[in-house]
Scaffold this active site. Structure first.
Site, PDB file in Angstrom:
ATOM      1  N   GLU A 289      21.560  54.372 -19.623  1.00  0.00           N
ATOM      2  CA  GLU A 289      22.503  53.983 -20.684  1.00  0.00           C
ATOM      3  C   GLU A 289      22.542  55.026 -21.809  1.00  0.00           C
ATOM      4  O   GLU A 289      23.563  55.174 -22.469  1.00  0.00           O
ATOM      5  CB  GLU A 289      22.150  52.595 -21.247  1.00  0.00           C
ATOM      6  CG  GLU A 289      22.437  51.488 -20.242  1.00  0.00           C
ATOM      7  CD  GLU A 289      22.440  50.088 -20.860  1.00  0.00           C
ATOM      8  OE1 GLU A 289      21.948  49.902 -21.975  1.00  0.00           O
ATOM      9  OE2 GLU A 289      22.945  49.168 -20.178  1.00  0.00           O
ATOM     10  N   HIS A 318       5.997  56.248   1.727  1.00  0.00           N
ATOM     11  CA  HIS A 318       6.180  55.860   3.122  1.00  0.00           C
ATOM     12  C   HIS A 318       7.616  55.433   3.402  1.00  0.00           C
ATOM     13  O   HIS A 318       7.896  54.826   4.434  1.00  0.00           O
ATOM     14  CB  HIS A 318       5.194  54.747   3.478  1.00  0.00           C
ATOM     15  CG  HIS A 318       3.775  55.199   3.304  1.00  0.00           C
ATOM     16  ND1 HIS A 318       3.042  55.773   4.323  1.00  0.00           N
ATOM     17  CD2 HIS A 318       2.986  55.247   2.193  1.00  0.00           C
ATOM     18  CE1 HIS A 318       1.844  56.114   3.864  1.00  0.00           C
ATOM     19  NE2 HIS A 318       1.790  55.808   2.562  1.00  0.00           N
ATOM     20  N   LYS A 427      32.670  44.435 -17.804  1.00  0.00           N
ATOM     21  CA  LYS A 427      32.525  43.158 -18.528  1.00  0.00           C
ATOM     22  C   LYS A 427      33.892  42.553 -18.814  1.00  0.00           C
ATOM     23  O   LYS A 427      34.091  41.349 -18.677  1.00  0.00           O
ATOM     24  CB  LYS A 427      31.754  43.355 -19.836  1.00  0.00           C
ATOM     25  CG  LYS A 427      30.254  43.459 -19.607  1.00  0.00           C
ATOM     26  CD  LYS A 427      29.490  43.460 -20.908  1.00  0.00           C
ATOM     27  CE  LYS A 427      28.015  43.689 -20.627  1.00  0.00           C
ATOM     28  NZ  LYS A 427      27.216  43.884 -21.805  1.00  0.00           N
TER      29      LYS A 427
HETATM   30  O1  LIG Z   1      20.207  41.691 -25.394  1.00  0.00           O
HETATM   31  P1  LIG Z   1      21.576  41.407 -24.930  1.00  0.00           P
HETATM   32  O2  LIG Z   1      22.599  41.507 -26.006  1.00  0.00           O
HETATM   33  O3  LIG Z   1      21.654  40.100 -24.201  1.00  0.00           O
HETATM   34  O4  LIG Z   1      21.969  42.525 -23.896  1.00  0.00           O
HETATM   35  C1  LIG Z   1      21.348  42.712 -22.671  1.00  0.00           C
HETATM   36  C2  LIG Z   1      21.865  43.974 -22.011  1.00  0.00           C
HETATM   37  O5  LIG Z   1      23.232  43.779 -21.785  1.00  0.00           O
HETATM   38  C3  LIG Z   1      24.147  44.835 -21.673  1.00  0.00           C
HETATM   39  O6  LIG Z   1      24.865  44.809 -20.526  1.00  0.00           O
HETATM   40  C4  LIG Z   1      23.774  46.190 -22.157  1.00  0.00           C
HETATM   41  O7  LIG Z   1      24.353  47.201 -21.377  1.00  0.00           O
HETATM   42  C5  LIG Z   1      22.308  46.398 -22.265  1.00  0.00           C
HETATM   43  O8  LIG Z   1      22.074  47.532 -23.066  1.00  0.00           O
HETATM   44  C6  LIG Z   1      21.595  45.205 -22.859  1.00  0.00           C
HETATM   45  O9  LIG Z   1      20.216  45.451 -22.944  1.00  0.00           O
END
Ligand SMILES: O=P(O)(O)OC[C@H]1O[C@H](O)[C@H](O)[C@@H](O)[C@@H]1O
Length: 441
Positions: A289, A318, A427
């Protein structure tokens, strides 16, 4: 690394040093955003990332850990990987199976790290049966961690576990989320759950040394003070402007040059020993990331990055080593080893007509050495970090060291290592499908 490559990279090295100095001094990343991870080694002594109220709550939790039967740590990405690495390093695969009287600390499970109904329902079933077959009322902590407070996997796991477990056990919810925004924060405030913050300026993938990892350590009996001390020692050892005097800058430079001058497109992180297996997966997120970026800071498309492959020695020798040794010469193997393991286990060993007794840890060390030498014999790149031992202090140092290396490499490559715009694309598509599904389209 060759002198001519280093000379050519001098302007990039200056840029990287300047970047990290600015972050350390002003708390500002390359596009002016708040980046406070260099304050993590000082989190227990400064008020910037953790306030007095949180310190008091932490002390209370630490003191009550022995009265908790089960902790379920709910989170994904940076809200999961660091805690899983800590659990593997200090608790291990048999922690939950041991006798409670011997462990004297809670059983620990993870949830919300996948949208997988099967593992979640298996965990729910296990806890329901345990609650029904334990004489006293079970005391369960749901530690819900999400910086945004809205990530679908942990929130779904929480919505599945909370009502089911509350009906049959005593459930305490502890939330770790943004200080000011988000669904989880508003629920936490409404229900008066104990709350800790993921501090502003600390991205999820940098959060293991923040409240995210510290609260988890307090619940599992891991010495978080030592972990933070290790990070501090690492910070002090990595201040130099000259790469020869700054190990984090040196490693970042090595990786950068391998990428831009030697055609390296993949990085295999290969710790030796089960205790460090999940550390490799934590690093995978940090690296992918932070450094996998389409554009540089001038907006030019460069598609920087390496494909990170977590691997485990000796296990994956292995399975994967064949490809590392003979496949495309496009990868860097990052070894991590432990000089002094906690346990020795001498066993019978036979090599041809020589028989004797060898410690299994020596077999592991010899295998790693042989792996590195075999790669070098074919001009294949590897680098090696040796930890003196797996302790909270060395792990704190290791986490922080890798954070610094990606900050330096971001500067070397001229990219922003502190955003992750690429994860938004899927997303948007996923959430629009889910919305359509719920509205019957
Ligand atoms: O901690 P949160 O806001 O739930 O995010 C959890 C994860 O979700 C995302 O998809 C990001 O790409 C991550 O960088 C992050 O750690």
């Amino acid at each position: 690394m060759q002198d001519q490559d280093i000379q050519k990279a001098m302007p990039s090295i200056r840029q990287a040093v300047n970047d990290v100095e600015t972050i350390r001094r002003d708390g500002k990343g390359p596009t002016g955003e708040l980046v406070l991870f260099p304050h993590l080694p000082y989190i227990l002594s400064e008020d910037l990332l953790m306030d007095e109220k949180e310190r008091q709550q932490l002390a209370k939790l630490e003191a009550s850990a022995t009265s908790i039967d089960v902790v379920v740590s709910i989170g994904i990405g940076g809200s999961y990987l660091g805690n899983k690495a800590l659990f593997d390093a200090f608790c291990g695969p048999y922690w939950n199976m041991g006798l409670a009287s011997e462990r004297q600390l809670p059983q620990v499970f993870f949830a919300g790290q996948n949208a997988d109904p099967e593992s979640l329902s298996a965990l729910t079933r296990y806890l329901e049966v345990k609650a029904k077959t334990t004489e006293k009322q079970l005391n369960i902590v749901l530690l819900v961690i999400s910086k945004s407070g809205s990530t679908i996997e942990p929130m779904s796991a929480f919505y599945a576990l909370y009502p089911r477990l509350s009906a049959i056990c005593h459930v305490e919810v502890i939330t770790i989320t943004d200080k000011q925004h988000g669904l989880l924060l508003s629920q936490s405030q409404e229900k008066h759950w104990m709350h800790f913050s993921v501090p502003e300026g600390i991205g999820g993938r940098f959060s293991v040394l923040s409240q995210v990892g510290i609260v988890f350590c307090a619940l599992c009996g891991i010495d978080y003070r030592e972990m933070i001390q290790g990070a501090k020692e690492c910070d002090q050892a990595c201040q130099g402007k000259d790469w020869k005097e700054n190990p984090a800058l040196a490693l970042a430079l090595f990786r950068y040059l391998a990428t831009v001058s030697r055609g390296v497109t993949a990085e295999v992180v290969m710790p030796y020993g089960d205790r460090l297996n999940s550390f490799g997966r934590w690093y995978a997120q940090l690296m992918a990331e932070s450094l996998g970026k389409a554009k540089n800071r001038q907006g030019k498309t460069i598609h920087y990055g390496r494909t990170l492959v977590p691997s485990l020695g000796t296990t994956d020798m292995h399975s994967m080593t064949q490809e590392h040794q003979e496949g495309p010469n496009n990868k860097l193997i990052q070894f991590i080893t432990v000089q002094n393991m906690d346990t020795s286990m001498p066993v019978h060993c036979q090599e041809g007509n020589v028989t004797g007794t060898v410690d299994i840890g020596r077999i592991m060390k010899t295998a790693q050495r042989a792996n590195a030498e075999a790669l070098a014999s074919e001009q294949r790149m590897s680098c090696h970090i040796a930890l003196p031992a797996v302790t909270p202090r060395t792990m704190g140092g290791l986490f922080y060291f890798f954070m610094l290396t990606v900050a330096y490499e971001g500067g070397l490559a001229g990219i922003n290592a502190f955003d992750q715009p690429g994860v938004e694309t899927y997303k948007k598509i996923m959430h629009s499908y889910l919305k359509g599904y719920m509205s019957g389209k």
